[in-house]
Design a protein around this motif. Structure first.
Motif, short mmCIF file in Angstrom:
data_model
loop_
_atom_site.label_atom_id
_atom_site.label_comp_id
_atom_site.label_asym_id
_atom_site.label_seq_id
_atom_site.Cartn_x
_atom_site.Cartn_y
_atom_site.Cartn_z
N GLU A 186 54.47 7.40 4.11
CA GLU A 186 54.78 6.96 2.75
C GLU A 186 54.66 5.45 2.62
N LYS A 187 55.13 4.73 3.64
CA LYS A 187 55.06 3.27 3.61
C LYS A 187 53.61 2.80 3.76
N LEU A 188 52.81 3.57 4.48
CA LEU A 188 51.38 3.25 4.59
C LEU A 188 50.70 3.44 3.23
N ASP A 189 51.10 4.49 2.50
CA ASP A 189 50.60 4.68 1.13
C ASP A 189 50.91 3.46 0.26
N LYS A 190 52.16 2.97 0.37
CA LYS A 190 52.57 1.83 -0.45
C LYS A 190 51.76 0.59 -0.10
#
Length: 575
Positions: A186-190
């Motif tokens: 999820e943080k990589l998506d952000k």
């Protein structure tokens, strides 16, 4: 994850070969300590040189065979995992290409890119580990226990104590790490979202001097990803030393208690050495499983994210038995059409009724947010109507295949999109088999020939990503040529002349008239001068039709149109 592994069916033969080869490798690895025990207890103790040479040579052959099997298995595993990744990417790309604009809005571009790249890479890596370790580790563990018991049953209590401790450590580690692996994606998506917005919006960022603010945004997203990765690495960093400590303590315990048994005459030295090797193999196989278990949680998260895309129910589907569409006239009818965007409180358009005929230019005008782009998206079936129906030549667009519907339309979008490649390839995007003569004719009509021929390579001039190496007006003319070369029944010009100067605009419109005289033409604009010569003007206001008619008719009977005219033209221009 199991759903995705079904895609490995084309590589069934490779997988079977890997299993067989790894089985042979494990058997060879398990047999070597027994041979070593015999070599020590029989050959070395009795000083039988012939036995030592014979057994040692046999051990070399077995070791070489096991190594060859391992190399071939690794190669086949790599081929399988890479092919697996290729299949997933193909499935994802095909699925995303079938998305309506609603599905694109639901996921977002950044996460779709991450799922197609990073998440697929996670699946590739774990598939290699599963192919190699999922076979090797259990076989080595079970076989090691059996072979160790053959050497000495009494020492097995050491393994009975150690193995549950190892499983407890592994279970605790995974319990703490699994939620963090999910957060990692999820943080990589952000991070990808912030990066993509910065790269695509660099002109706006610089124009408003917001470079420092964007650096802070990126640093925050980057630091958030880093902190999560550090937490995961700290948890995993404690695992390996703990495993090695247990393995070393196990070896010490085996040597200690084995020495006691040798001293009492209940065990031979070779058997102890073999038992230690089997115990090491067992613990190393468990260590291999730990490495696999480290990868599986993150891969499981990636698999869920990939399956979310692959299993998305499409809003817009082709009918089971689409109506066969032949060459028609392009008559477009809107019958009581309403549409509301998902999650919106108010409809974007309501109860639209009109007919656009072949040979006519139907202009759509209205203020910002009046529903002009929505109307066009419904004709092309980028969204499906909520109520009512859209007919082309009397056939509901829902009863056609999407391919057949869009083959009837030549679309020139408001935001020009060109692809990396040559000018010819971009024009041929409208018609794949377009000849050079057809492309030249389309470029002539679009007033693009002059600037194309002024380029050194002409139609073979390379277009940079996004058309960055040509001007906005040139991009717009190429986009118009791309639609013209298709010779469709319906043309949609969505504010497609905004980047052109008055002279080029006038020449282009004059050249267009004979090209589109038999087609149905939609002209979307906010500018009154752009639409005043249209055969029919539809005035939209807050999603409803405020008036339909010619320029002169609407001046007399449509208040909204008069307000638009008054805001854009002087009294002399109106007269």
């Amino acid at each position: 994850m199991l759903k995705l592994f079904r895609l490995l069916k084309p590589y069934t033969a490779y997988i079977a070969a890997v299993v067989v080869l790894l089985f042979v490798q494990v058997i060879s690895d398990l047999y070597l300590p027994t041979l070593m025990a015999n070599l020590v207890d029989i050959g070395i103790v009795s000083k039988d040189i012939n036995y030592i040479l014979k057994t040692g040579g046999f051990m070399l052959l077995i070791a070489a065979g096991g190594t060859i099997c391992a190399i071939i298995a690794a190669y086949l595993s790599a081929r399988t995992s890479i092919g697996f990744g290729k299949i997933i990417r193909q499935k994802l790309f095909s699925k995303v290409e079938s998305f309506s604009l609603h599905e694109f809005d639901k996921f977002g571009t950044a996460t779709l890119i991450t799922r197609t790249t990073n998440d697929v890479n996670q699946m590739q890596q774990v598939s290699v580990l599963i192919l190699t370790m999922m076979v090797t580790a259990p076989l080595t563990s079970i076989g090691g226990v059996v072979m160790a018991l053959q050497q000495d049953i009494s020492l097995s209590w050491v393994l009975v104590v150690v193995i549950p401790v190892l499983f407890a450590i592994i279970g605790g580690t995974l319990f703490r790490a699994l939620p963090l692996f999910k957060l990692m994606q999820e943080k990589l998506d952000k991070l990808n979202l912030v990066l993509r917005e910065n790269l695509t919006g660099i002109r706006v960022i610089r124009a408003f001097n917001r470079i420092e603010k964007e650096k802070v945004r990126f640093d925050d997203a980057n630091a958030d990803l880093m902190q999560n990765a550090i937490k995961i690495n700290l948890i995993m960093a404690a695992l390996m030393p703990a495993m090695m400590l247990i393995m070393n303590l196990t070896t010490v315990a085996l040597v200690w208690f084995g020495a006691i048994r040798i001293d009492s005459g209940a065990m031979q030295i070779g058997s102890l050495l073999a038992f230690i090797q089997y115990a090491t193999q067992i613990l190393f196989s468990l260590l291999m499983l730990v490495m696999l278990f480290i990868m599986i949680p993150r891969a499981q998260v990636s698999a869920v994210r990939i399956n979310e895309v692959l299993e998305t129910d499409l809003d817009i589907k082709d009918p089971h038995e689409p109506i066969t569409v032949t060459q028609g006239k392009g008559l477009v009818e809107f019958k009581d059409v309403s549409f509301r965007y998902p999650g919106a409180d108010q409809p974007a358009i309501s109860n639209l009724n009109f007919v656009a005929k072949p040979g006519e230019v139907t202009a759509i005008i209205g203020g910002t947010g009046s529903g002009k782009s929505t109307l066009i998206n419904l004709i092309s079936r980028f969204y499906d109507v909520e109520k009512g129906s859209i007919l082309i030549d009397g056939i509901n667009v829902k009863d056609m295949s999407q391919k057949a519907l869009r083959a009837k339309i030549g679309f020139v979008p408001q935001k020009t999109v060109l692809f990396s490649g040559t000018i010819a390839e971009n024009i041929q995007y409208g018609k794949q088999d377009a000849s050079l003569e057809e492309m030249k004719h389309a470029a002539d009509v679009a007033q693009a020939t002059e600037f194309i021929l002024n380029m050194e390579a002409g139609f073979n001039h390379a277009i940079a990503q996004g058309g960055a190496n040509i001007s906005g007006g040139q991009k717009q003319r190429l986009s118009i040529a791309r639609a013209l070369v298709r010779k469709p029944e319906i043309y949609i010009f969505d504010d497609s002349f905004s980047a052109l100067d008055f002279k080029t605009d006038a020449k282009l419109r004059a050249a267009l008239r004979p090209e589109i005289e038999k087609a149905t033409v939609f002209l979307i604009a906010q500018s009154v001068p752009t639409v005043r010569e249209a055969d029919k003007i539809i005035v939209l206001d807050e999603g409803i039709i405020a008036g339909i008619g010619t320029h002169a008719e609407l001046l007399n009977n449509c208040r909204v149109y008069r307000e638009l005219v008054a805001s854009q033209l002087s009294e002399e221009e109106v007269g």
